[in-house]
Scaffold this motif. Structure first.
Motif, PDB file in Angstrom:
ATOM      1  N   SER A   1      57.753  19.834  53.759  1.00 43.36           N
ATOM      2  CA  SER A   1      57.523  20.478  55.050  1.00 43.36           C
ATOM      3  C   SER A   1      58.348  19.748  56.095  1.00 43.36           C
ATOM      4  O   SER A   1      58.681  18.573  55.943  1.00 43.36           O
ATOM      5  N   LEU A   2      58.681  20.452  57.168  1.00 39.09           N
ATOM      6  CA  LEU A   2      59.528  19.905  58.227  1.00 39.09           C
ATOM      7  C   LEU A   2      58.734  19.751  59.512  1.00 39.09           C
ATOM      8  O   LEU A   2      57.815  20.517  59.786  1.00 39.09           O
ATOM      9  N   PHE A   3      59.115  18.772  60.323  1.00 38.82           N
ATOM     10  CA  PHE A   3      58.431  18.534  61.592  1.00 38.82           C
ATOM     11  C   PHE A   3      59.343  17.708  62.493  1.00 38.82           C
ATOM     12  O   PHE A   3      60.383  17.207  62.055  1.00 38.82           O
ATOM     13  N   ARG A   4      58.929  17.564  63.741  1.00 34.29           N
ATOM     14  CA  ARG A   4      59.652  16.733  64.700  1.00 34.29           C
ATOM     15  C   ARG A   4      58.802  15.526  65.049  1.00 34.29           C
ATOM     16  O   ARG A   4      57.624  15.656  65.365  1.00 34.29           O
TER      17      ARG A   4
ATOM     18  N   ASN B   1      39.224  16.971  54.704  1.00 30.87           N
ATOM     19  CA  ASN B   1      39.010  16.072  53.561  1.00 30.87           C
ATOM     20  C   ASN B   1      40.285  15.481  52.991  1.00 30.87           C
ATOM     21  O   ASN B   1      40.300  14.326  52.552  1.00 30.87           O
ATOM     22  N   TYR B   2      41.366  16.282  52.981  1.00 34.28           N
ATOM     23  CA  TYR B   2      42.558  15.851  52.260  1.00 34.28           C
ATOM     24  C   TYR B   2      43.821  15.781  53.115  1.00 34.28           C
ATOM     25  O   TYR B   2      44.822  15.213  52.678  1.00 34.28           O
ATOM     26  N   GLY B   3      43.779  16.366  54.302  1.00 31.58           N
ATOM     27  CA  GLY B   3      45.003  16.446  55.089  1.00 31.58           C
ATOM     28  C   GLY B   3      45.947  17.480  54.494  1.00 31.58           C
ATOM     29  O   GLY B   3      45.661  18.122  53.488  1.00 31.58           O
ATOM     30  N   LEU B   4      47.102  17.624  55.116  1.00 35.93           N
ATOM     31  CA  LEU B   4      48.117  18.560  54.636  1.00 35.93           C
ATOM     32  C   LEU B   4      49.470  18.074  55.137  1.00 35.93           C
ATOM     33  O   LEU B   4      49.679  17.926  56.352  1.00 35.93           O
TER      34      LEU B   4
ATOM     35  N   VAL C   1      44.190  18.705  65.629  1.00 35.96           N
ATOM     36  CA  VAL C   1      45.480  19.101  65.055  1.00 35.96           C
ATOM     37  C   VAL C   1      46.284  19.945  66.033  1.00 35.96           C
ATOM     38  O   VAL C   1      47.267  20.579  65.660  1.00 35.96           O
ATOM     39  N   ARG C   2      45.872  19.926  67.297  1.00 28.95           N
ATOM     40  CA  ARG C   2      46.495  20.804  68.295  1.00 28.95           C
ATOM     41  C   ARG C   2      48.001  20.579  68.411  1.00 28.95           C
ATOM     42  O   ARG C   2      48.775  21.529  68.503  1.00 28.95           O
ATOM     43  N   ARG C   3      48.425  19.318  68.390  1.00 31.47           N
ATOM     44  CA  ARG C   3      49.865  19.058  68.555  1.00 31.47           C
ATOM     45  C   ARG C   3      50.661  19.590  67.364  1.00 31.47           C
ATOM     46  O   ARG C   3      51.809  20.018  67.498  1.00 31.47           O
TER      47      ARG C   3
ATOM     48  N   GLU D   1      54.463  23.290  63.397  1.00 36.88           N
ATOM     49  CA  GLU D   1      54.387  22.689  62.064  1.00 36.88           C
ATOM     50  C   GLU D   1      53.219  23.266  61.263  1.00 36.88           C
ATOM     51  O   GLU D   1      53.318  23.466  60.051  1.00 36.88           O
ATOM     52  N   LEU D   2      52.122  23.539  61.950  1.00 40.48           N
ATOM     53  CA  LEU D   2      50.913  24.071  61.331  1.00 40.48           C
ATOM     54  C   LEU D   2      50.541  25.370  62.042  1.00 40.48           C
ATOM     55  O   LEU D   2      50.603  25.451  63.271  1.00 40.48           O
ATOM     56  N   VAL D   3      50.177  26.388  61.263  1.00 42.56           N
ATOM     57  CA  VAL D   3      49.746  27.666  61.831  1.00 42.56           C
ATOM     58  C   VAL D   3      48.240  27.781  61.628  1.00 42.56           C
ATOM     59  O   VAL D   3      47.725  27.560  60.529  1.00 42.56           O
TER      60      VAL D   3
END
Length: 577
Positions: free
Chosen positions: A326-329, A397-400, A410-412, A418-420
């Protein structure tokens, strides 16, 4: 900075695991060694990795009471690497891998321990083992490197806690149970306190684990032997002297400078993952341009060798080793690539879907097999979307991806794309461009079996390898749970590589070969510059580092034996000084 001498016994290009192993062995054998590293750090991709080293029938395994044999390893590889190509190199690896580890532990700072419960990736195949073939580095105190600690490539920040704290696999369950178990709470508190003290004198934690510990141990081995390392140094060319490689040409300022190697040059520059031209030439279009490797791997070794007449081995089942990413900044604006190796895909309560909203793979397969399934599903189409889908229970429990377990806000991650997130599956599908009815049907079909711990479509959790990656505390199937609790989440994943499999042809002594099969005197290769002895197959954890250390060792020993030695230049002794 310039080298202290004009002439060395051995010159190693690249300070990753393979290159540092070759240098450490040559130095332990009494040779004068120079290491040339194009970046400002040692460690390469190894410093970011899990540090797993696959060595069948190793002595540490036997000491732990685990049984294995070369015969069993041959049986296993005959089914997981069925191609006849490079059979001789695999035989050399199996014969000399245990020898390499024993030598490194006796003569360098390298110290490994068996991972008793880490199955081979195809545990149902004849000759597979449930654990022990893979070794991991023993934790290392980074302060032992002194000022050299600043030269060790830091781990990826996404794999650390509190801005720089590394943890090993045994610590993770305790951190997850902190506050629920007195023993785990005390252990977690001790780890955090130790880390806080370390940060008083260092920019990150100094208790090193995984690949960072392996890189540190190899680097410490070079420092102890006073091996000279030139950082930020580009090699312009190999020096051909008669019928052999006699040194290298490096660029210093505006001038080129020749450095002579009496016995030979070792190429260990890390493959070509970040060379767009070579990727286009050798990779399928569906692979794209994303790599989870160090950006220093731009094909330098391949270009140097082919210019000197070396042959490339391009006949690989896969040109690279794959991982979904997965990609992110990051906060500093840099692009991050998170490799989804073992932290989330096999855990209960997540599925992977394609652009049609359908599952296409058993999510608990190895990361290499997972991406091969992505590319098959896409029929070679580049930039085809794939997603991981989960609910809030799973995310907590596990994150992603890089989002760690127990992340309250997880708002940011949502705001930066990055997350929908959506209140129901239909809304989630609409947000990621999938037909809502299709994704809703897929989740419903999955949930029907998952509520009883079953996966009729793909049989997830059916092997000890898959169950090993799941959650042992989740019953009845550690890999399967329904997706039920809103909100629901999606994360896009892409095919990425963990390293290249195409490289130079070598013989059992790690000598680089010409097209006619004859060795180029004085030229060796190891690591990802050397063609994969597994032909691009991925039988188990650590099958890149295992051969890297083994053939780095073989190169170092062969150079020390003097078979690559030629008459020295007038006035220069032909032995190390």
């Amino acid at each position: 900075m310039m080298p202290a001498h004009e002439t060395y016994d051995v010159i190693v290009i690249g300070a990753g695991a393979g290159g540092m192993t070759a240098a450490a062995v040559a130095a332990a054998e009494g040779l004068r060694v120079l290491v040339l590293e194009k970046t400002a750090f040692v460690g390469g991709t190894t410093a970011w990795s899990g540090g797993m080293v696959w060595i069948p029938a190793n002595a540490r395994m036997k000491e732990a009471g685990l049984s294995d044999s070369v015969t069993d390893a041959v049986r296993y590889l005959s089914s997981t690497v069925p191609e006849p190509a490079n059979a001789g190199l695999r035989a050399a690896f199996l014969a000399r891998g245990p020898e390499a580890i024993a030598y490194l532990e006796a003569n360098t700072e390298v110290c490994l321990q068996p991972v008793k419960a880490y199955p081979d990736y195809y545990p149902e195949r004849l000759g597979a083992t449930p654990g022990g073939r893979v070794l991991e580095p023993v934790a290392f105190d980074g302060t032992r490197l002194g000022a050299g600690f600043a030269r060790l490539r830091a781990p990826l920040p996404e794999f650390t806690l509190f801005g720089g704290m590394m943890v090993n696999r045994q610590d993770i369950p305790h951190l997850r149970k902190a506050g629920k178990s007195l023993r785990s709470t005390l252990r977690a508190a001790r780890l955090v306190c130790e880390y806080a003290l370390q940060r008083l004198r260092a920019p990150r934690g100094t208790t090193l684990h995984l690949g960072n510990a392996l890189a540190a141990r190899l680097y410490a081995s070079l420092l102890v032997r006073r091996v000279e390392i030139l950082f930020s140094t580009d090699v312009e060319d190999l020096s051909i002297q008669g019928d052999r490689i006699g040194g290298v040409v490096i660029r210093h300022g505006s001038r080129d400078r020749l450095i002579t190697a009496r016995r030979g040059v070792v190429l260990a520059t890390g493959g070509f993952s970040h060379d767009a031209g070579l990727r286009k030439r050798f990779f399928p279009a569906a692979a794209g341009l994303i790599s989870a490797t160090s950006t220093s791997g731009t094909g330098d070794g391949l270009r140097l060798a082919t210019a000197a007449g070396a042959a490339l081995d391009t006949d690989a089942t896969s040109p690279a080793y794959w991982v979904p990413a997965s990609l992110f900044r990051r906060a500093d604006g840099s692009r991050g690539v998170f490799p989804h190796t073992v932290t989330d895909r096999a855990k209960p309560g997540v599925i992977a879907v394609n652009v049609a909203g359908l599952r296409f793979v058993n999510e608990a397969l190895s990361y290499h097999e997972f991406v091969l399934a992505m590319m098959r599903d896409g029929n070679g189409e580049p930039d085809r979307p794939f997603y991981l889908i989960c609910d809030r229970r799973f995310l907590w429990n596990y994150g992603l991806g890089r989002i760690k377990p127990f992340t309250r806000n997880v708002r940011r991650h949502v705001s930066n794309g990055e997350l929908v997130e959506a209140a129901d599956i239909a809304q989630l599908a609409a947000k990621i461009g999938i037909q809502p009815s299709a994704l809703a049907a897929t989740v419903a079909d999955y949930n029907a079996g998952a509520k009883d711990g079953r996966d009729p479509e793909f049989g997830r959790g059916s092997t000890i390898y898959q169950r090993h990656l799941g959650d042992a505390a989740h019953k009845p199937n550690p890999c399967v749970a329904p997706i039920l609790r809103a909100p629901f989440f999606a994360m896009r994943i892409y095919p990425a590589d963990l390293g290249t499999a195409i490289g130079m042809k070598v013989d059992a002594q790690a000598r680089v070969l010409r097209e006619d099969g004859t060795p180029i005197r004085g030229l060796y290769a190891c690591g990802n510059d050397m063609a994969s002895i597994m032909n691009g197959n991925y039988p188990g954890p650590g099958i890149t580092l295992g051969p890297a250390l083994t053939f780095g060792y073989i190169a170092g020993r062969h150079l020390a034996e003097g078979s690559a030695m030629v008459a020295a230049e007038p006035g220069i002794a032909a032995t190390s000084t």
